[in-house]
Design an enzyme around this catalytic site. Sequence first.
Site, PDB file in Angstrom:
ATOM      1  N   ARG A  50      26.027 -36.419 -11.818  1.00 62.39           N
ATOM      2  CA  ARG A  50      24.636 -36.691 -11.430  1.00 62.39           C
ATOM      3  C   ARG A  50      24.234 -38.139 -11.706  1.00 62.39           C
ATOM      4  O   ARG A  50      23.418 -38.694 -10.981  1.00 62.39           O
ATOM      5  CB  ARG A  50      23.689 -35.736 -12.166  1.00 62.39           C
ATOM      6  CG  ARG A  50      23.653 -34.375 -11.512  1.00 62.39           C
ATOM      7  CD  ARG A  50      22.704 -33.441 -12.215  1.00 62.39           C
ATOM      8  NE  ARG A  50      22.494 -32.251 -11.399  1.00 62.39           N
ATOM      9  CZ  ARG A  50      22.063 -31.097 -11.870  1.00 62.39           C
ATOM     10  NH1 ARG A  50      21.787 -30.957 -13.137  1.00 62.39           N
ATOM     11  NH2 ARG A  50      21.898 -30.071 -11.058  1.00 62.39           N
TER      12      ARG A  50
ATOM     13  N   LYS B 128      21.633 -18.491 -15.027  1.00 65.16           N
ATOM     14  CA  LYS B 128      20.178 -18.519 -14.773  1.00 65.16           C
ATOM     15  C   LYS B 128      19.786 -17.302 -13.935  1.00 65.16           C
ATOM     16  O   LYS B 128      19.435 -17.410 -12.754  1.00 65.16           O
ATOM     17  CB  LYS B 128      19.786 -19.809 -14.057  1.00 65.16           C
ATOM     18  CG  LYS B 128      19.910 -21.053 -14.922  1.00 65.16           C
ATOM     19  CD  LYS B 128      19.484 -22.309 -14.168  1.00 65.16           C
ATOM     20  CE  LYS B 128      19.616 -23.548 -15.024  1.00 65.16           C
ATOM     21  NZ  LYS B 128      19.430 -24.792 -14.249  1.00 65.16           N
TER      22      LYS B 128
ATOM     23  N   GLY C 295      24.836 -28.089 -11.419  1.00 69.78           N
ATOM     24  CA  GLY C 295      25.431 -28.987 -12.405  1.00 69.78           C
ATOM     25  C   GLY C 295      26.711 -28.420 -12.987  1.00 69.78           C
ATOM     26  O   GLY C 295      27.721 -29.117 -13.091  1.00 69.78           O
TER      27      GLY C 295
ATOM     28  N   GLY D 250      20.036 -24.827  -7.863  1.00 68.74           N
ATOM     29  CA  GLY D 250      18.855 -24.112  -7.380  1.00 68.74           C
ATOM     30  C   GLY D 250      18.268 -24.783  -6.141  1.00 68.74           C
ATOM     31  O   GLY D 250      17.867 -24.118  -5.188  1.00 68.74           O
TER      32      GLY D 250
END
Length: 394
Positions: free
Chosen positions: A36, A197, A351, A374
């Site tokens: 990132r 998640k 990620g 997401g």
Amino acid sequence: MNKKTLKDVDVKGKRVFCRVDFNVPMQDGKIADETRIRAALPTIQYLMEQGAKVILASHFGRPKGKVVEEMRLTPVGVRLAELLGKDVKKADEAYGDSVKALIETMQEGEVLLLENVRFYPGEEKNDPELAKAFAELAEVYVNDAFGAAHRAHASTEGIAHNLPAVSGFLMEKELDVLGKALSNPERPFTAIIGGAKVKDKIGVIENLLELVDNLIIGGGLAYTFVKAQGHEIGKSLLEADKVDLAKSFMEKAKEKGVNFYMPVDAIVADDFSADANTKVVRIEEIPADWEALDIGPKTAEIYREVIQKSKLVIWNGPMGVFEIDKFAGGTKAVAEALAEAEGTYSVIGGGDSAASVEKFGLAEKMSHISTGGGASLEFMEGKALPGVVALNDK
Ligand SMILES: Nc1ncnc2c1ncn2[C@@H]1O[C@H](COP(=O)(O)OP(=O)(O)O)[C@@H](O)[C@H]1O
Ligand SMILES: O=C(OP(=O)(O)O)[C@H](O)COP(=O)(O)O
């Protein structure tokens, strides 16, 4: 894209508030994957070359509106400076007088990294006052944080109503590549959803059932579904209030004719650690005091076959706790199947999923590694991304 980009504004000599997604995975206090940070470099370097005063903002982890020492962006600033080959100033706050004083001292082409924007409760609430406080720091807003574009937060959405607001190069590229892959998806189209998640991703599954031919479930997310099948899952990750929802998704998949793949076996451990005792069990036989930390070998084989027959695969979230070698086998098998599949367009999102393909040395073999998990899922569902919507139209 119908939104203004960095090339549509003059930034020379201007203070530019640039929102990036530096929410990098960490392990033992070190950056485990810097994808990132690297992905944001083209925008940052362009701003520097154009003579902007570059004010970078990011979230890091989920500190829930409080200062959490381990979630300071300091190590990210250090690595960013190395990658840029230039000094990066680091602020201890993200707005206010102390930050303004630091900005006063900046020369054209210099870079300042603000502190974690999620240390303030107003960030996730998209508080207009906080958005104004961020905006006061700058003259132009650039959003390059594709990974956080699905969040309507003060630094991703609110601020854009207070300044000229454009997208950065990473944001533009992600939207372009994902948009092309999805405009007329090649079939069979397979989605692989894993990770931890559960709350975030479970809703996505319902929408994916409208799009895909095959849906593969793995990771911590899977055990809420295993529970919904009526099996005991020991100490495995469970979102108890989502069990009924999971059941309804399995029924919906049947109605829609979507092939719904769930683990048939798992690697269970008596502890969440590298020294845990482990064994392979059938999915209906997870012992009460154990937790499932990876898909089992039979499951990996089934998933591999589905992947190899697919023309388009989107993968979000690891199949197990890949950070620990003992539980990395399932994630590795999926990554290898994608790397080997011929004529399959592979989009990796998230990620940790990106970190896993890096770890296995297979990143080069993927068609597109998205910096958003997401965010890429919501984009693929056709949902509007608040961080994009708020930017100025062309
Ligand atoms: N069975 C499992 N139990 C607990 N955690 C898991 C399990 N499988 C995967 N995980 C964890 O999920 C995390 C990644 O989840 P998530 O953030 O949802 O993925 P991504 O960042 O790719 O979107 C990893 O740290 C991994 O260790
Ligand atoms: O890591 C991120 O999301 P991802 O795990 O879905 O890729 C983004 O930085 C967004 O973080 P958040 O899910 O805490 O809002």
